[in-house]
Motif scaffolding. Structure first.
Motif, PDB file in Angstrom:
ATOM      1  N   ARG A  93      -5.675 -11.604  10.626  1.00  0.00           N
ATOM      2  CA  ARG A  93      -5.507 -10.709   9.608  1.00  0.00           C
ATOM      3  C   ARG A  93      -6.509  -9.619   9.692  1.00  0.00           C
ATOM      4  O   ARG A  93      -7.603  -9.676  10.094  1.00  0.00           O
ATOM      5  CB  ARG A  93      -5.352 -11.612   8.237  1.00  0.00           C
ATOM      6  N   GLN A  97      -0.314  -3.955   1.145  1.00  0.00           N
ATOM      7  CA  GLN A  97      -0.665  -5.125   0.190  1.00  0.00           C
ATOM      8  C   GLN A  97      -1.903  -4.858  -0.350  1.00  0.00           C
ATOM      9  O   GLN A  97      -2.896  -3.942  -0.023  1.00  0.00           O
ATOM     10  CB  GLN A  97      -1.034  -6.489   1.055  1.00  0.00           C
ATOM     11  N   TYR A 119      -0.637  -8.460  10.424  1.00  0.00           N
ATOM     12  CA  TYR A 119      -0.628 -10.002  10.317  1.00  0.00           C
ATOM     13  C   TYR A 119      -1.104 -10.641   9.064  1.00  0.00           C
ATOM     14  O   TYR A 119      -2.003 -11.558   9.054  1.00  0.00           O
ATOM     15  CB  TYR A 119      -1.655 -10.459  11.477  1.00  0.00           C
ATOM     16  N   ARG A 120      -0.712 -10.264   7.871  1.00  0.00           N
ATOM     17  CA  ARG A 120      -1.085 -10.835   6.622  1.00  0.00           C
ATOM     18  C   ARG A 120      -1.158 -12.325   6.568  1.00  0.00           C
ATOM     19  O   ARG A 120      -1.703 -12.843   5.713  1.00  0.00           O
ATOM     20  CB  ARG A 120      -0.348 -10.105   5.629  1.00  0.00           C
ATOM     21  N   SER A 121      -0.098 -12.801   7.119  1.00  0.00           N
ATOM     22  CA  SER A 121       0.118 -14.343   6.917  1.00  0.00           C
ATOM     23  C   SER A 121      -0.606 -15.346   7.935  1.00  0.00           C
ATOM     24  O   SER A 121      -0.609 -16.367   8.099  1.00  0.00           O
ATOM     25  CB  SER A 121       1.739 -14.772   6.871  1.00  0.00           C
ATOM     26  N   THR A 122      -1.324 -14.429   8.926  1.00  0.00           N
ATOM     27  CA  THR A 122      -2.199 -15.407   9.944  1.00  0.00           C
ATOM     28  C   THR A 122      -3.469 -15.081   9.619  1.00  0.00           C
ATOM     29  O   THR A 122      -4.137 -13.983  10.186  1.00  0.00           O
ATOM     30  CB  THR A 122      -1.642 -14.949  11.340  1.00  0.00           C
TER      31      THR A 122
END
Length: 204
Positions: A80, A57, A73-76
């Motif tokens: 992250r 990302q 854990y890009r969405s947490t």
């Protein structure tokens, strides 16, 4: 016996399950070893944390720039973690691993987001200096010495603090801009700085 007809499909399902799905979730501990050693790679992060939990990302860099990193854990938000590589093409050779508020990761000597400036100073074993607030490098610790400056594994730590209250341009002028402040300064401690970012990394 009817239950036997399900035995073979169940076994096949177990064998087909990706190995990372069977592994326990690794603790949110960031150290200069294991998956975060200097010779780590994107593939090693996937092996450790599970491929679905590690993505490539674009992330924010210094002075408004951006770059591609491996993000865990890009969405947490509290889990992250962003990893930059020395070799961007191969995504190998760990350059830095960093977390930001509201991260739940802990690191060397128990460092974690949300610690007060006084707590970190005690953890370090001696005072250190940090930049004044409200500019590109505001709140970053500079010339770190003490326990946090000597880490097992050959990496270095970067720390950044933010004031725990709104600052007034006149009243707090001595804490703003391109100047170096001592972590033991009473005026600095009065604005209750807290650790909002930290990272471990390896020099060139």
């Amino acid at each position: 016996m009817p239950h036997r007809r399900f035995a073979l499909p169940a076994l096949m399902l177990f064998l087909a399950t990706p190995s990372y799905a069977q592994q326990p979730t690794p603790p949110l501990t960031l150290a200069c070893s294991g998956p975060f050693a200097k010779d780590s790679s994107h593939g090693r992060l996937q092996q450790t944390f599970g491929a679905p939990n590690v993505a490539i990302q674009k992330v924010d860099g210094a002075e408004g720039e951006s770059f591609e990193a491996s993000v865990l854990y890009r969405s947490t938000p509290e889990k992250r973690l962003e990893v930059a590589w020395s070799d961007d093409r191969k995504r190998s050779g760990l350059a830095s691993a960093s977390v930001k508020k509201p991260s739940a990761w802990s690191g060397p000597e128990g460092i974690r987001v949300g610690m007060t400036l006084d707590e970190v100073t005690r953890l370090n074993g001696q005072p250190f200096k940090l930049n004044g607030f409200e500019w590109d490098y505001g709140g970053f610790v500079v010339d770190l010495k003490g326990k946090l400056a000597i880490l097992p594994g050959g990496c270095a730590m970067t720390l950044r603090f933010s004031p725990g209250m709104a600052l007034d341009a006149r009243k707090h002028a001595g804490l703003l801009g391109e100047k170096k402040l001592s972590s033991s300064d009473a005026k600095l401690l009065a604005v209750k700085p807290v650790l909002t970012e930290w990272s471990v990394g390896y020099g060139e």
